[in-house]
Design an enzyme around this catalytic site. Structure first.
Site, mmCIF file in Angstrom:
data_model
loop_
_atom_site.group_PDB
_atom_site.id
_atom_site.type_symbol
_atom_site.label_atom_id
_atom_site.label_comp_id
_atom_site.label_asym_id
_atom_site.label_seq_id
_atom_site.Cartn_x
_atom_site.Cartn_y
_atom_site.Cartn_z
ATOM 1 N N THR A 81 0.838 -1.205 0.000
ATOM 2 C CA THR A 81 0.000 0.000 0.000
ATOM 3 C C THR A 81 0.875 1.258 0.000
ATOM 4 O O THR A 81 0.615 2.218 -0.730
ATOM 5 C CB THR A 81 -0.904 0.005 1.259
ATOM 6 N N HIS A 141 1.313 -9.947 -6.760
ATOM 7 C CA HIS A 141 2.032 -10.748 -5.757
ATOM 8 C C HIS A 141 2.675 -11.973 -6.410
ATOM 9 O O HIS A 141 3.210 -12.838 -5.711
ATOM 10 C CB HIS A 141 1.059 -11.252 -4.684
HETATM 11 P P1 PAP Z 1 -1.230 -6.099 0.766
HETATM 12 O O1 PAP Z 1 -0.066 -6.978 0.459
HETATM 13 O O2 PAP Z 1 -2.454 -6.860 1.170
HETATM 14 O O3 PAP Z 1 -1.510 -5.128 -0.326
HETATM 15 P P2 PAP Z 1 0.407 -4.399 2.377
HETATM 16 O O4 PAP Z 1 0.138 -2.980 2.080
HETATM 17 O O5 PAP Z 1 1.629 -5.003 1.785
HETATM 18 O O6 PAP Z 1 -0.867 -5.264 2.069
HETATM 19 O O7 PAP Z 1 0.578 -4.586 3.943
HETATM 20 C C1 PAP Z 1 0.037 -3.762 4.895
HETATM 21 C C2 PAP Z 1 1.150 -3.391 5.842
HETATM 22 O O8 PAP Z 1 1.763 -2.185 5.394
HETATM 23 C C3 PAP Z 1 0.593 -3.114 7.226
HETATM 24 O O9 PAP Z 1 1.619 -3.469 8.154
HETATM 25 P P3 PAP Z 1 1.300 -3.814 9.691
HETATM 26 O O10 PAP Z 1 0.229 -4.833 9.710
HETATM 27 O O11 PAP Z 1 2.599 -4.327 10.252
HETATM 28 O O12 PAP Z 1 0.899 -2.532 10.323
HETATM 29 C C4 PAP Z 1 0.359 -1.634 7.133
HETATM 30 O O13 PAP Z 1 0.219 -0.992 8.383
HETATM 31 C C5 PAP Z 1 1.613 -1.178 6.410
HETATM 32 N N1 PAP Z 1 1.445 0.130 5.791
HETATM 33 C C6 PAP Z 1 0.357 0.604 5.119
HETATM 34 N N2 PAP Z 1 0.577 1.862 4.721
HETATM 35 C C7 PAP Z 1 1.809 2.202 5.134
HETATM 36 C C8 PAP Z 1 2.600 3.396 5.028
HETATM 37 N N3 PAP Z 1 2.121 4.475 4.425
HETATM 38 N N4 PAP Z 1 3.830 3.401 5.583
HETATM 39 C C9 PAP Z 1 4.307 2.298 6.198
HETATM 40 N N5 PAP Z 1 3.618 1.150 6.347
HETATM 41 C C10 PAP Z 1 2.387 1.094 5.823
#
Ligand code: PAP
Length: 329
Positions: A81, A141
Site C-alpha cells: 500500500t 504478488h
Molecule cells: P497487501 O499486500 O495486502 O496489499 P500491504 O500494504 O503489503 O498489504 O501490507 C500492509 C502493511 O503495510 C501493514 O503493516 P502492519 O500490519 O505491520 O501494520 C500496514 O500498516 C503497512 N502500511 C500501510 N501503509 C503504510 C505506510 N504508508 N507506511 C508504512 N507502512 C504502511
C-alpha cells in the site's frame, strides 16, 4: 457454529465466488492445504486460493506488458500500500502536485495502482487497458518465474518490495483476522505460524518469492529494483530518490530545492494516509475495508506477538534459506 450460519464477509464472498471450468479442472489436479482464510492450491510452486488463481491464469494468458510499464511486485503484507502510494505520487508529480485535489485524497492506493491477478483479471476477465496512460502502473504478488511472459520479454520495469518475514507474518495474521471478523472458525495463531514456517501462505513459500526476485535483481539491476521495507523506513529520502532514478524520472535540483521529496514522503506517510476519510470508510474492489491496510506500519512489531521461541524458529528458517544469497533481514 458452522460457516453457513454466519453472514459471509465481503472477502469470504470474493473467495467463494465460482471460478471457470478451466480453473476447476486445473484445481482438481493440484496439491492443496486448508489454511487461515481458505483452501490454498499449489500452482507453479506457489500457494494460492482458487479465485485469485483464476486471475493468475487470466493475466498469465492475456496481460501484454509494454516497455514503459512499471510493475510493483511484493510479498503480501510487506508494504504494498505504501509503495503504491509513493510510486503513484512520484510518477504523477508533474501534473498532480500534492494538493487537496490529489487522487490519493479520494482513492485508496489499491484503486489507483491495481493488482493484476486480484483485481483487473480476477474473474478470469480480460480488462480493457486502453484508458491507462503511459507509464502504466500495475501491481502483483506473483513470484518472478510466474509473471506473465510479456513482462519478461518487454523492457518494462519491476520494483520489488519485501519485509522481515516475522513482521510480514504478524501483519498477515491481523489482516486475515480482520477479514474474518464475522467468522469465528479462524485457525489458531500457532497453527497459522506453523503453516507460514512450512511455506504454506498466499504466494509463498516466502523464501522462494524473495529469492526469486533477489537473484534476478543481481542479474538484471536495470530491470528490477529490490527494496526492503526496513530500509525504506530507515532511509526514506534515499529510497524515494532511488525509485525516481530507477524509473528514469529523477528528482531535479529545482525539485530538491522545493522540498518535493519530503512532500511526497509526508503525504504518503502511514499517519497521513490512514487518517484520510477514504481510508477510514471505503472498500477496495475485493470488498476489503480500506482501513485493513493500515494497522501499525512499524518495524519489529512481531516482538509484541511472537514468543521468543517463535522468533528464533523463523530466524533459523530465514538464515538457512537465505544462506549464501547475500540477503538478510
Ligand atoms: P497487501 O499486500 O495486502 O496489499 P500491504 O500494504 O503489503 O498489504 O501490507 C500492509 C502493511 O503495510 C501493514 O503493516 P502492519 O500490519 O505491520 O501494520 C500496514 O500498516 C503497512 N502500511 C500501510 N501503509 C503504510 C505506510 N504508508 N507506511 C508504512 N507502512 C504502511
Amino acid at each position: 457454529m458452522s460457516t453457513s450460519q454466519n453472514p459471509l464477509s465481503s472477502f469470504d464472498k470474493f473467495l467463494k465466488e465460482e471460478v471457470t471450468e478451466e480453473c476447476k479442472a486445473l484445481l482438481s489436479t493440484l496439491p492443496k492445504e486448508e489454511v487461515m482464510l481458505s483452501t490454498l492450491y499449489k500452482y507453479q510452486g506457489f500457494w494460492c486460493a482458487a479465485r485469485p488463481l483464476a486471475g493468475v491464469l487470466a493475466c498469465q494468458q492475456h496481460f501484454q506488458a509494454q516497455d514503459t510499464d512499471i510493475l510493483l511486485t511484493t510479498t503480501p503484507k510487506s508494504g504494498t500500500t505504501w509503495l503504491k502510494a509513493l510510486m503513484f505520487a512520484l510518477i504523477n508529480r508533474k501534473h498532480s502536485p500534492i494538493t487537496k485535489d490529489h487522487p490519493l485524497i479520494a482513492n485508496n492506493p489499491h484503486d489507483l495502482v491495481r493488482y493484476l491477478e486480484l483485481d483487473l483479471y480476477v474473474n478470469h476477465q480480460v480488462p480493457d487497458l486502453a484508458s491507462f496512460t503511459s507509464p502504466r502502473l500495475f501491481s502483483t504478488h506473483l513470484p518472478f518465474v510466474s509473471l506473465p511472459k510479456s513482462v519478461h520479454q518487454s523492457a518494462c520495469k519491476l520494483v520489488y518490495l519485501c519485509r522481515d518475514p516475522k513482521d510480514t507474518f504478524v501483519s498477515l495474521w491481523h489482516f486475515t483476522r480482520k477479514l474474518r471478523a464475522q467468522n469465528p472458525e479462524i485457525i489458531s495463531f500457532e497453527a497459522a505460524f506453523h503453516n507460514y514456517c512450512k511455506g504454506v501462505n498466499p504466494f509463498g513459500p516466502f523464501w522462494d518469492h524473495i529469492l526469486g526476485y533477489w537473484n534476478e535483481s543481481l542479474r538484471n539491476p536495470e530491470k528490477l529494483l529490490f527494496l526492503q521495507y526496513e530500509d525504506m523506513k530507515k532511509q526514506p529520502r534515499l529510497h524515494l530518490r532511488r525509485l525516481a532514478e530507477f524509473i528514469r524520472c529523477p528528482i531535479s535540483a529545482q525539485e530538491e530545492t522545493e522540498g518535493v521529496v519530503d512532500e511526497i514522503l509526508g503525504f504518503c506517510s502511514f499517519d497521513n494516509l490512514r487518517n484520510l476519510k477514504v481510508n477510514k470508510d471505503g472498500r477496495v474492489s475485493t470488498g476489503v475495508e480500506n482501513s485493513a491496510f493500515f494497522r501499525r506500519g512499524e518495524v519489529g512489531d512481531w516482538k509484541n506477538h511472537l514468543t521468543a521461541e517463535m522468533g528464533d524458529r523463523l530466524d533459523k528458517i530465514i538464515e538457512e534459506k537465505f544462506c549464501g544469497s547475500g540477503l538478510s533481514f
